[in-house]
Scaffold this motif. Structure first.
Motif, PDB file in Angstrom:
ATOM      1  N   THR A 114       0.836  -1.198   0.000  1.00 57.33           N
ATOM      2  CA  THR A 114       0.000   0.000   0.000  1.00 57.33           C
ATOM      3  C   THR A 114       0.870   1.246   0.000  1.00 57.33           C
ATOM      4  O   THR A 114       2.015   1.221   0.461  1.00 57.33           O
ATOM      5  N   ASP A 115       0.327   2.321  -0.503  1.00 59.03           N
ATOM      6  CA  ASP A 115       1.029   3.605  -0.511  1.00 59.03           C
ATOM      7  C   ASP A 115       0.417   4.583   0.476  1.00 59.03           C
ATOM      8  O   ASP A 115       0.911   5.701   0.629  1.00 59.03           O
ATOM      9  N   SER A 116      -0.657   4.167   1.135  1.00 58.43           N
ATOM     10  CA  SER A 116      -1.324   5.096   2.050  1.00 58.43           C
ATOM     11  C   SER A 116      -1.846   4.348   3.276  1.00 58.43           C
ATOM     12  O   SER A 116      -2.006   3.130   3.265  1.00 58.43           O
ATOM     13  N   VAL A 117      -2.109   5.125   4.309  1.00 61.14           N
ATOM     14  CA  VAL A 117      -2.695   4.600   5.543  1.00 61.14           C
ATOM     15  C   VAL A 117      -3.781   5.565   5.992  1.00 61.14           C
ATOM     16  O   VAL A 117      -3.770   6.745   5.633  1.00 61.14           O
ATOM     17  N   CYS A 118      -4.696   5.065   6.781  1.00 60.74           N
ATOM     18  CA  CYS A 118      -5.729   5.903   7.382  1.00 60.74           C
ATOM     19  C   CYS A 118      -5.362   6.115   8.845  1.00 60.74           C
ATOM     20  O   CYS A 118      -5.090   5.161   9.568  1.00 60.74           O
ATOM     21  N   LEU A 119      -5.337   7.365   9.252  1.00 54.96           N
ATOM     22  CA  LEU A 119      -5.017   7.701  10.640  1.00 54.96           C
ATOM     23  C   LEU A 119      -6.265   8.223  11.333  1.00 54.96           C
ATOM     24  O   LEU A 119      -6.975   9.082  10.805  1.00 54.96           O
ATOM     25  N   TRP A 120      -6.488   7.705  12.525  1.00 56.73           N
ATOM     26  CA  TRP A 120      -7.602   8.129  13.355  1.00 56.73           C
ATOM     27  C   TRP A 120      -7.181   9.417  14.042  1.00 56.73           C
ATOM     28  O   TRP A 120      -6.238   9.448  14.826  1.00 56.73           O
ATOM     29  N   LEU A 121      -7.898  10.499  13.755  1.00 57.54           N
ATOM     30  CA  LEU A 121      -7.555  11.802  14.324  1.00 57.54           C
ATOM     31  C   LEU A 121      -8.349  12.107  15.585  1.00 57.54           C
ATOM     32  O   LEU A 121      -8.033  13.043  16.298  1.00 57.54           O
ATOM     33  N   GLY A 122      -9.367  11.322  15.855  1.00 54.67           N
ATOM     34  CA  GLY A 122     -10.208  11.571  17.012  1.00 54.67           C
ATOM     35  C   GLY A 122     -11.495  12.253  16.585  1.00 54.67           C
ATOM     36  O   GLY A 122     -11.646  12.687  15.436  1.00 54.67           O
ATOM     37  N   ALA A 123     -12.430  12.366  17.496  1.00 55.12           N
ATOM     38  CA  ALA A 123     -13.723  13.006  17.236  1.00 55.12           C
ATOM     39  C   ALA A 123     -14.398  12.399  15.997  1.00 55.12           C
ATOM     40  O   ALA A 123     -14.945  13.110  15.167  1.00 55.12           O
ATOM     41  N   ASN A 124     -14.307  11.081  15.883  1.00 55.61           N
ATOM     42  CA  ASN A 124     -14.903  10.341  14.765  1.00 55.61           C
ATOM     43  C   ASN A 124     -14.392  10.799  13.403  1.00 55.61           C
ATOM     44  O   ASN A 124     -15.139  10.852  12.431  1.00 55.61           O
ATOM     45  N   VAL A 125     -13.123  11.165  13.343  1.00 56.63           N
ATOM     46  CA  VAL A 125     -12.506  11.612  12.093  1.00 56.63           C
ATOM     47  C   VAL A 125     -11.321  10.721  11.776  1.00 56.63           C
ATOM     48  O   VAL A 125     -10.440  10.516  12.614  1.00 56.63           O
ATOM     49  N   MET A 126     -11.320  10.190  10.547  1.00 58.10           N
ATOM     50  CA  MET A 126     -10.200   9.386  10.067  1.00 58.10           C
ATOM     51  C   MET A 126      -9.844   9.918   8.681  1.00 58.10           C
ATOM     52  O   MET A 126     -10.724  10.140   7.858  1.00 58.10           O
ATOM     53  N   LEU A 127      -8.543  10.138   8.446  1.00 59.56           N
ATOM     54  CA  LEU A 127      -8.100  10.642   7.150  1.00 59.56           C
ATOM     55  C   LEU A 127      -7.054   9.720   6.557  1.00 59.56           C
ATOM     56  O   LEU A 127      -6.285   9.091   7.284  1.00 59.56           O
ATOM     57  N   GLU A 128      -7.040   9.676   5.232  1.00 58.07           N
ATOM     58  CA  GLU A 128      -6.061   8.861   4.533  1.00 58.07           C
ATOM     59  C   GLU A 128      -4.852   9.728   4.179  1.00 58.07           C
ATOM     60  O   GLU A 128      -4.994  10.842   3.669  1.00 58.07           O
ATOM     61  N   TYR A 129      -3.673   9.214   4.499  1.00 65.99           N
ATOM     62  CA  TYR A 129      -2.416   9.906   4.222  1.00 65.99           C
ATOM     63  C   TYR A 129      -1.494   8.974   3.452  1.00 65.99           C
ATOM     64  O   TYR A 129      -1.555   7.754   3.622  1.00 65.99           O
ATOM     65  N   SER A 130      -0.597   9.570   2.667  1.00 67.91           N
ATOM     66  CA  SER A 130       0.465   8.759   2.077  1.00 67.91           C
ATOM     67  C   SER A 130       1.386   8.333   3.223  1.00 67.91           C
ATOM     68  O   SER A 130       1.366   8.927   4.301  1.00 67.91           O
ATOM     69  N   LEU A 131       2.191   7.308   2.988  1.00 67.30           N
ATOM     70  CA  LEU A 131       3.079   6.824   4.053  1.00 67.30           C
ATOM     71  C   LEU A 131       4.029   7.925   4.519  1.00 67.30           C
ATOM     72  O   LEU A 131       4.299   8.054   5.712  1.00 67.30           O
ATOM     73  N   GLU A 132       4.534   8.729   3.594  1.00 70.50           N
ATOM     74  CA  GLU A 132       5.462   9.802   3.951  1.00 70.50           C
ATOM     75  C   GLU A 132       4.754  10.890   4.773  1.00 70.50           C
ATOM     76  O   GLU A 132       5.282  11.366   5.773  1.00 70.50           O
ATOM     77  N   GLU A 133       3.547  11.275   4.338  1.00 70.77           N
ATOM     78  CA  GLU A 133       2.786  12.285   5.082  1.00 70.77           C
ATOM     79  C   GLU A 133       2.434  11.766   6.480  1.00 70.77           C
ATOM     80  O   GLU A 133       2.498  12.511   7.461  1.00 70.77           O
ATOM     81  N   ALA A 134       2.037  10.494   6.560  1.00 71.20           N
ATOM     82  CA  ALA A 134       1.682   9.897   7.848  1.00 71.20           C
ATOM     83  C   ALA A 134       2.889   9.879   8.777  1.00 71.20           C
ATOM     84  O   ALA A 134       2.767  10.209   9.965  1.00 71.20           O
TER      85      ALA A 134
END
Length: 193
Positions: A114-134
């Protein structure tokens, strides 16, 4: 125990750290009472109230410290996972991982390249980031959490110093009052004889 004949005032300057008022060390109780315009009972009540305020702030800071100390390992784990995904990228290997679905409930997953991951930011928010951005975001969050923890530890040390100074001041004012009452009692006894 300070005597009323001592002429020295307060020795250390009162400071403040991030909204926490500094405690004043009292070298001469008589001068302190005169300058503050308080009697012994009022001074003791004020000092006891200040001590309770310090205790409340200490409880809040300790709760923040516990939260940060729990948050840092979580961020480090996330960084490790992203680093592992990054290391597996381009190898064609699948990554088999056990992850927590809910408290005490785990599931096994097969993660393809994979080239991306989803990070849980809290407050029911999850965003997809590239591995480098994550990696960058998680490292920034980790650095911020560590810096906050260092500041918090320094605040707690400052607060503990203020609690100690206040407790010593309470003891000094109380002991001075006892000493003055004994002197007055002795004078009253000798004048009656």
């Amino acid at each position: 125990m300070a005597s009323s004949s001592s002429t020295s005032g307060s020795g250390s300057a009162v400071t403040e750290r991030r909204g926490i008022p500094g405690a004043q060390f009292v070298e001469d109780v008589q001068t302190y009472l005169t300058q503050s315009g308080l009697d012994v009972g009022s001074a003791l009540a004020f000092l006891q109230e200040r001590l309770q305020q310090y205790k409340v702030v200490e409880m809040k800071l300790l709760a923040q410290q516990r939260d940060l100390q729990a948050k840092i390992p979580d961020i480090e784990k996330c960084l490790d996972v992203v680093a592992t995904l990054n290391a597996k990228k381009g190898t064609g290997e699948e990554l088999i991982a056990d992850f927590e679905v809910s408290e005490g409930i785990y599931s096994r997953a097969r993660i393809e390249e994979t080239d991306s991951v989803c990070l849980w930011l809290g407050a029911n928010v999850m965003l997809e980031y590239s591995l480098e951005e994550a990696t960058g975001l998680l490292q920034k969050n980790l650095d911020n959490a560590r810096a906050s923890l260092e500041v918090l530890i320094a605040d707690l040390q400052f607060l503990r110093d203020q609690v100690t100074i206040t407790q010593v001041t309470i003891a000094r004012v109380y002991n001075w009052d006892v000493h003055q009452r004994r002197i007055q009692q002795a004078l009253a006894t000798t004048s009656q004889d």
